[in-house]
Scaffold this active site. Structure first.
Site, PDB file in Angstrom:
ATOM      1  N   PRO A  33      33.749  32.595  42.764  1.00 43.80           N
ATOM      2  CA  PRO A  33      34.561  32.192  43.914  1.00 43.80           C
ATOM      3  C   PRO A  33      36.010  32.637  43.764  1.00 43.80           C
ATOM      4  CG  PRO A  33      33.915  30.258  42.613  1.00 43.80           C
ATOM      5  CD  PRO A  33      33.274  31.451  41.966  1.00 43.80           C
ATOM      6  N   ASP A  34      36.674  32.953  44.879  1.00 44.62           N
ATOM      7  CA  ASP A  34      38.104  33.274  44.802  1.00 44.62           C
ATOM      8  C   ASP A  34      38.894  31.970  44.879  1.00 44.62           C
ATOM      9  OD1 ASP A  34      38.144  32.565  47.461  1.00 44.62           O
ATOM     10  OD2 ASP A  34      38.404  34.597  48.212  1.00 44.62           O
ATOM     11  N   PHE A  35      40.220  32.089  44.922  1.00 46.54           N
ATOM     12  CA  PHE A  35      41.047  30.891  44.854  1.00 46.54           C
ATOM     13  C   PHE A  35      41.335  30.299  46.232  1.00 46.54           C
ATOM     14  CE2 PHE A  35      43.427  30.931  40.529  1.00 46.54           C
ATOM     15  CZ  PHE A  35      42.231  30.662  39.904  1.00 46.54           C
ATOM     16  N   ARG A  36      41.483  31.152  47.241  1.00 45.35           N
ATOM     17  CA  ARG A  36      42.047  30.626  48.486  1.00 45.35           C
ATOM     18  C   ARG A  36      41.113  30.618  49.680  1.00 45.35           C
ATOM     19  NH1 ARG A  36      45.732  32.493  45.426  1.00 45.35           N
ATOM     20  NH2 ARG A  36      47.489  31.141  44.943  1.00 45.35           N
ATOM     21  N   ASN A 104      42.237  40.094  38.442  1.00 47.88           N
ATOM     22  CA  ASN A 104      41.063  39.352  37.981  1.00 47.88           C
ATOM     23  C   ASN A 104      40.984  39.303  36.466  1.00 47.88           C
ATOM     24  OD1 ASN A 104      40.476  39.020  40.599  1.00 47.88           O
ATOM     25  ND2 ASN A 104      38.758  40.445  40.680  1.00 47.88           N
ATOM     26  N   ASP A 106      37.890  38.577  35.019  1.00 51.58           N
ATOM     27  CA  ASP A 106      36.445  38.504  34.743  1.00 51.58           C
ATOM     28  C   ASP A 106      35.874  39.709  34.015  1.00 51.58           C
ATOM     29  OD1 ASP A 106      36.194  40.484  36.804  1.00 51.58           O
ATOM     30  OD2 ASP A 106      36.060  38.915  38.322  1.00 51.58           O
ATOM     31  N   HIS A 121      46.424  39.782  34.638  1.00 55.01           N
ATOM     32  CA  HIS A 121      46.344  38.373  34.234  1.00 55.01           C
ATOM     33  C   HIS A 121      45.451  38.163  33.018  1.00 55.01           C
ATOM     34  CE1 HIS A 121      47.689  37.302  38.589  1.00 55.01           C
ATOM     35  NE2 HIS A 121      48.690  37.633  37.817  1.00 55.01           N
ATOM     36  N   CYS A 129      42.828  32.816  18.116  1.00 53.44           N
ATOM     37  CA  CYS A 129      43.140  31.496  17.564  1.00 53.44           C
ATOM     38  C   CYS A 129      44.647  31.272  17.670  1.00 53.44           C
ATOM     39  CB  CYS A 129      42.690  31.421  16.110  1.00 53.44           C
ATOM     40  SG  CYS A 129      43.270  29.905  15.312  1.00 53.44           S
ATOM     41  N   CYS A 153      38.588  27.698  16.057  1.00 50.71           N
ATOM     42  CA  CYS A 153      38.445  28.758  15.063  1.00 50.71           C
ATOM     43  C   CYS A 153      37.939  28.122  13.765  1.00 50.71           C
ATOM     44  CB  CYS A 153      39.825  29.366  14.847  1.00 50.71           C
ATOM     45  SG  CYS A 153      39.937  30.596  13.568  1.00 50.71           S
ATOM     46  N   ASN A 216      40.259  43.818  53.295  1.00 50.58           N
ATOM     47  CA  ASN A 216      40.208  42.384  53.024  1.00 50.58           C
ATOM     48  C   ASN A 216      39.487  41.669  54.167  1.00 50.58           C
ATOM     49  OD1 ASN A 216      41.272  40.809  50.768  1.00 50.58           O
ATOM     50  ND2 ASN A 216      42.279  39.562  52.323  1.00 50.58           N
ATOM     51  N   ILE A 234      34.205  43.751  51.052  1.00 52.36           N
ATOM     52  CA  ILE A 234      34.661  44.895  50.265  1.00 52.36           C
ATOM     53  C   ILE A 234      33.485  45.663  49.649  1.00 52.36           C
ATOM     54  CG2 ILE A 234      35.097  43.614  48.113  1.00 52.36           C
ATOM     55  CD1 ILE A 234      37.750  45.306  48.006  1.00 52.36           C
TER      56      ILE A 234
HETATM   57  P1  NAD Z   1      42.902  34.874  46.435  1.00 53.52           P
HETATM   58  O1  NAD Z   1      41.813  33.897  46.226  1.00 53.52           O
HETATM   59  O2  NAD Z   1      44.278  34.372  46.688  1.00 53.52           O
HETATM   60  O3  NAD Z   1      42.540  35.806  47.665  1.00 53.52           O
HETATM   61  C1  NAD Z   1      41.290  36.437  47.774  1.00 53.52           C
HETATM   62  C2  NAD Z   1      41.312  37.272  49.047  1.00 53.52           C
HETATM   63  O4  NAD Z   1      40.136  38.052  49.060  1.00 53.52           O
HETATM   64  C3  NAD Z   1      41.342  36.450  50.326  1.00 53.52           C
HETATM   65  O5  NAD Z   1      42.343  36.999  51.162  1.00 53.52           O
HETATM   66  C4  NAD Z   1      39.941  36.644  50.923  1.00 53.52           C
HETATM   67  O6  NAD Z   1      39.972  36.722  52.332  1.00 53.52           O
HETATM   68  C5  NAD Z   1      39.533  37.965  50.344  1.00 53.52           C
HETATM   69  N1  NAD Z   1      38.089  38.093  50.100  1.00 53.52           N
HETATM   70  C6  NAD Z   1      37.262  37.212  49.495  1.00 53.52           C
HETATM   71  N2  NAD Z   1      36.030  37.732  49.364  1.00 53.52           N
HETATM   72  C7  NAD Z   1      36.080  38.975  49.912  1.00 53.52           C
HETATM   73  C8  NAD Z   1      35.111  40.011  50.094  1.00 53.52           C
HETATM   74  N3  NAD Z   1      33.856  39.878  49.651  1.00 53.52           N
HETATM   75  N4  NAD Z   1      35.499  41.153  50.701  1.00 53.52           N
HETATM   76  C9  NAD Z   1      36.786  41.306  51.156  1.00 53.52           C
HETATM   77  N5  NAD Z   1      37.736  40.365  51.007  1.00 53.52           N
HETATM   78  C10 NAD Z   1      37.392  39.216  50.379  1.00 53.52           C
HETATM   79  O7  NAD Z   1      42.869  35.855  45.194  1.00 53.52           O
HETATM   80  P2  NAD Z   1      44.024  36.674  44.505  1.00 53.52           P
HETATM   81  O8  NAD Z   1      44.921  37.268  45.524  1.00 53.52           O
HETATM   82  O9  NAD Z   1      43.363  37.526  43.506  1.00 53.52           O
HETATM   83  O10 NAD Z   1      44.915  35.593  43.730  1.00 53.52           O
HETATM   84  C11 NAD Z   1      44.335  34.561  43.020  1.00 53.52           C
HETATM   85  C12 NAD Z   1      44.559  34.520  41.522  1.00 53.52           C
HETATM   86  O11 NAD Z   1      43.375  33.983  41.030  1.00 53.52           O
HETATM   87  C13 NAD Z   1      44.696  35.839  40.834  1.00 53.52           C
HETATM   88  O12 NAD Z   1      45.824  35.724  40.080  1.00 53.52           O
HETATM   89  C14 NAD Z   1      43.500  35.933  39.890  1.00 53.52           C
HETATM   90  O13 NAD Z   1      43.950  36.120  38.555  1.00 53.52           O
HETATM   91  C15 NAD Z   1      42.842  34.604  39.874  1.00 53.52           C
HETATM   92  N6  NAD Z   1      41.356  34.560  40.051  1.00 53.52           N
HETATM   93  C16 NAD Z   1      40.579  35.474  39.431  1.00 53.52           C
HETATM   94  C17 NAD Z   1      39.197  35.427  39.626  1.00 53.52           C
HETATM   95  C18 NAD Z   1      38.362  36.468  38.922  1.00 53.52           C
HETATM   96  O14 NAD Z   1      38.729  36.948  37.866  1.00 53.52           O
HETATM   97  N7  NAD Z   1      37.231  36.866  39.505  1.00 53.52           N
HETATM   98  C19 NAD Z   1      38.623  34.456  40.416  1.00 53.52           C
HETATM   99  C20 NAD Z   1      39.456  33.510  41.033  1.00 53.52           C
HETATM  100  C21 NAD Z   1      40.839  33.590  40.845  1.00 53.52           C
END
Ligand code: NAD
Length: 250
Positions: A33-36, A104, A106, A121, A129, A153, A216, A234
């Site tokens: 899952p994303d953050f927002r 990301n 991951d 990040h 450790c 550790c 996006n 995407i």
């Molecule tokens: P965000 O959650 O703020 O934004 C994600 C954006 O991606 C949104 O605008 C959304 O509309 C869009 N989106 C989601 N799924 C999509 C898809 N399948 N196709 C096209 N667009 C899509 O994420 P951010 O801007 O990366 O900022 C959040 C912070 O969270 C980052 O600093 C990151 O390090 C961290 N984060 C990382 C992961 C990971 O590593 N996978 C996961 C969650 C959060």
């Protein structure tokens, strides 16, 4: 193929040093899952908001709670690269993409085969450790958890993931590499990011005359100044816009 995707393909075909700048939205189709977004981490209920838990201060004050959240919400051991990660790795192999800059943590770009990846990040796959600095993989820390769920550790120290927490600075060398790649690119594609997290989002200002394309699901603060905005998934967009010479083999 719709008109925006066709234009994206033309931009990609005409460029030689594309840089991709991405965020959590790149990995949602891998099941992370994303953050927002609506189902993202920021909407989920926990005792503290995620920004509080994943901060440097909280890590040292309350490591048990930090790691409960971390292993529950930020670690996805079954996640595999999706069509977007794979398309970007193909573009790099074809000599048309000079770097992926990602927010990301991951590791999925590397898992997809991308070589030049700037992880602004950090990565959940690297851990050290906090006492003796011994390096540990994700698999190792998962099986080194004590009764409270804190990875330890063998020296007894708490293992800290190499992930940039709130209250910590980005790694200088990584930022410099990303800035150099962005300022030398001839096409900047920004995808799967809300462009809300600074200083990472500010790096896209380093592009010189390179066209800016945003891929996006939802509008971003930079969408108005982009040369092209492609709205949608995407994974689907990149599968359509980037050739896959192997696709007929299976
Ligand atoms: P965000 O959650 O703020 O934004 C994600 C954006 O991606 C949104 O605008 C959304 O509309 C869009 N989106 C989601 N799924 C999509 C898809 N399948 N196709 C096209 N667009 C899509 O994420 P951010 O801007 O990366 O900022 C959040 C912070 O969270 C980052 O600093 C990151 O390090 C961290 N984060 C990382 C992961 C990971 O590593 N996978 C996961 C969650 C959060």
């Amino acid at each position: 193929m719709n008109e925006e995707i066709k234009r994206l393909k033309d931009y990609i075909d005409g460029a030689e040093k594309t840089v991709f700048f991405g965020g959590a939205g790149v990995s949602t189709e891998s099941g992370i899952p994303d953050f927002r977004s609506v189902d993202g981490l920021y909407r989920q209920k926990y005792r503290f908001p995620p920004e509080t838990i994943i901060s440097r201060e909280f890590f040292y004050k309350n490591p048990a709670e930090f790691f409960r959240f971390y292993f529950d919400k930020m670690i996805y051991t079954d996640a595999r690269p999706n069509a977007a990660h794979l398309a970007l790795a193909r573009l790099e192999r074809a000599g048309k993409l000079s770097a992926v800059v990602t927010q990301n943590i991951d590791g999925l770009h590397t898992a997809a085969g991308s070589k030049k990846v700037y992880e602004l990040h950090g990565s959940v796959h690297r851990n050290h450790c906090s006492l003796c600095n011994k390096y540990m993989t994700l698999e190792e820390i998962l099986s080194a958890r004590d009764g409270e769920g804190i990875p330890r550790c063998e020296c007894g120290g708490i293992v800290k993931p190499d992930v940039v927490l709130y209250g910590e600075a980005l790694d200088d060398e990584t930022v410099l590499g990303a800035v150099n790649a962005i300022s030398a690119c001839d096409l900047l594609i920004v995808g799967g990011t809300s462009l809300a997290v600074y200083p990472a989002a500010g790096l896209i200002r380093y592009r010189k005359n390179a066209p800016l394309i945003i891929v996006n699901r939802t509008p971003t603060p930079m969408s108005d100044e982009a040369d092209l905005v492609v709205t949608g998934s995407i994974g689907e967009i990149f599968s359509a816009a980037v050739e896959n010479p192997d696709k007929d083999l299976f």
